[in-house]
Scaffold this active site. Structure first.
Site, short mmCIF file in Angstrom:
data_model
loop_
_atom_site.label_atom_id
_atom_site.label_comp_id
_atom_site.label_asym_id
_atom_site.label_seq_id
_atom_site.Cartn_x
_atom_site.Cartn_y
_atom_site.Cartn_z
N GLY A 117 11.64 -4.71 -1.53
CA GLY A 117 12.40 -3.61 -1.98
C GLY A 117 12.58 -3.53 -4.13
CD GLU A 118 16.84 -6.62 -4.90
OE1 GLU A 118 18.28 -5.72 -4.70
OE2 GLU A 118 17.21 -7.38 -4.16
N PRO A 153 9.78 -14.99 -2.25
CG PRO A 153 10.66 -17.04 -0.56
CD PRO A 153 11.56 -16.04 -1.88
NE ARG A 154 3.13 -9.30 0.44
CZ ARG A 154 3.11 -8.32 -0.19
NH1 ARG A 154 4.06 -8.26 -1.14
NH2 ARG A 154 1.98 -7.59 -0.02
CD GLU A 213 -1.58 -2.52 2.19
OE1 GLU A 213 -0.53 -2.33 2.30
OE2 GLU A 213 -2.40 -3.32 1.78
CG ASN A 227 0.19 -4.83 -8.27
OD1 ASN A 227 0.32 -4.58 -8.77
ND2 ASN A 227 0.76 -3.58 -7.89
#
Length: 444
Positions: A324-325, A282-283, A70, A350
């Site tokens: 973040g990549e 992985p998340r 978000e 997403n």
């Protein structure tokens, strides 16, 4: 309506009393989370509404998002706000450490970053009293009673962007016990921008005024370039060179259990293409480390992203255990399988960042509130997103993509075209709504 409002006020008084009484236990829980590394070790007191930075003079807009996804969604509109209104200060908050680690490095210069206060009367009261925002822009589903009612009592304008709620949440909120409270909270907003038509219906059924519900498109379509550091760019370029002469696919944002599906498909694909590379993202980074350790115990050659390990000959699995990549990594693969979608109970992730990178996009059937994104892309071009039901269908789809260059190219092009069609004008539309319905009211 008067009876509903009275019931809503009574429900809020009960919630406020309960949350006030729970403050000592909540504060202890916060300290426990800090010890476990779930809260920032130095800035955890911000969650109690205690600031770590000075408030600048002048009007201030507060953007709040719960976590990393978000928060990334909010960045384009924050940048547009700073561009259009340089006279306005911007405060950004999230709740998770992972969001802080990534987003704090991506925010434009001048944006104030804090952790969001817990929804207790003391924390919210301290936060509002110190920062005195002129308006609060919430992202997606952050409907907290003390925050919303406290903002309203202080004359702070409220907006909800990319507004959504799950089917489960809607069912709970629309029940007789919570509907009066939710209706009261929604009546305090000046603008609600729903994620989709179905979400707009949900909010109207929860008694949000139709006059404040406006459409702009999904902010997740606004995939922006970030300014990567020299080290980040060099690392991605090094990995690109290592993958240059090998076939590659990526399974991104996978949840626990989904790695078994991806690794099962990987084993089949290596029989056809011995030099293939499977990138697992992985998340949860800790999950990535665990996957790598299990594979190494089984005698597999694995390269781990956090250790900057190279893809040596014979290494077919690359595990990304960093944050973040993802949007950079999508550029290294022609095929992206977006996880969080292969088991019931999951709600998808997403798919648009993969589309923006020009990947052939695949996902499972359990896509939750991302279903509108899948449907809109497929409506524009049926080849833009392929949904599969499980391991066998995924295996079949990937076999075809690796064996037929024309099919792969068609899917890559379809995804890229859908991205361009859906992303055009999103930020401008959202900014226009904010300017008219929020800023003009908050800054008059």
């Amino acid at each position: 309506m008067a009876a509903t409002e009275a019931a809503g006020k009574l429900a809020y008084r009960i919630y406020r009393a309960v949350s006030y009484g729970a403050e000592p236990a909540v504060n202890l829980h916060l300290r426990w989370r800090r010890l476990r590394g779930r809260e920032h070790s130095l800035r955890w007191t911000e969650r109690l509404g205690l600031p770590s930075l000075s408030r600048p003079t002048g009007p201030l807009l507060w953007f709040h998002a719960v976590s990393l996804g978000e928060g990334i969604t909010a960045l384009p509109i924050i940048k547009e706000c700073m561009k259009q209104r340089p006279d306005v200060n911007v405060l950004m908050t999230t709740t998770t450490v992972s969001a802080f680690e990534v987003i704090s490095k991506r925010l434009p210069s001048g944006v104030i970053y804090q952790f969001a206060p817990l929804d207790t009367p003391s924390a919210v009261g301290a936060f509002l009293d110190y920062w005195k925002p002129n308006a609060i822009i919430l992202i997606e589903s952050e409907l907290w009673p003390n925050l919303i009612m406290g903002a309203s009592e202080n004359g702070i304008v409220l907006a909800l962007l990319n507004a959504r709620m799950s089917s489960k949440s809607f069912k709970i909120f629309s029940g007789p016990l919570l509907l009066p409270l939710i209706s009261l909270m929604l009546s305090k907003f000046s603008l609600i921008v729903p994620l989709s038509t179905m979400q707009a219906i949900h909010f109207q059924l929860l008694q949000a005024s139709p006059y404040i519900i406006k459409f702009s498109g999904d902010l997740k379509y606004a995939v922006e370039e970030f300014d990567a550091s020299e080290g980040e760019l060099r690392s991605i370029q090094d990995l690109k060179l290592q993958l240059a002469h090998r076939q590659v696919w990526m399974a991104s944002s996978i949840h626990r259990g989904e790695e078994e599906i991806m690794l099962g498909v990987h084993r089949v694909l290596t029989e056809m293409h011995p030099d293939i590379v499977t990138i697992l993202v992985p998340r949860d980074p800790q999950h990535g480390l665990e996957i790598a350790q299990e594979l190494q115990k089984a005698g597999q050659n694995v390269a781990l992203r956090s250790r900057q390990e190279n893809l040596k000959p014979g290494t077919n699995i690359y595990v990304v255990d960093t944050l973040g990549e993802l949007r950079y990594l999508y550029r290294l693969t022609p095929i992206a399988v977006v996880g969080g979608s292969f088991f019931s109970g999951l709600a998808g992730h997403n798919i648009f960042e993969a589309s923006a990178a020009g990947c052939a996009v695949l996902t499972g059937r359990h896509v939750g509130h991302f279903s509108h994104m899948v449907l809109e892309m497929q409506r524009l071009n049926p080849l833009s997103v392929l949904q599969v039901s499980g391991k066998l269908e995924l295996e079949k789809a990937l076999k075809e993509l690796f064996s037929d260059a024309k099919v792969l190219e068609a899917r890559c092009m379809a995804a890229k075209q859908a991205f361009h069609a859906l992303s055009t004008g999103i930020v401008a539309n959202v900014w226009s709504l904010l300017n008219v319905h929020v800023l003009n009211q908050a800054l008059c």
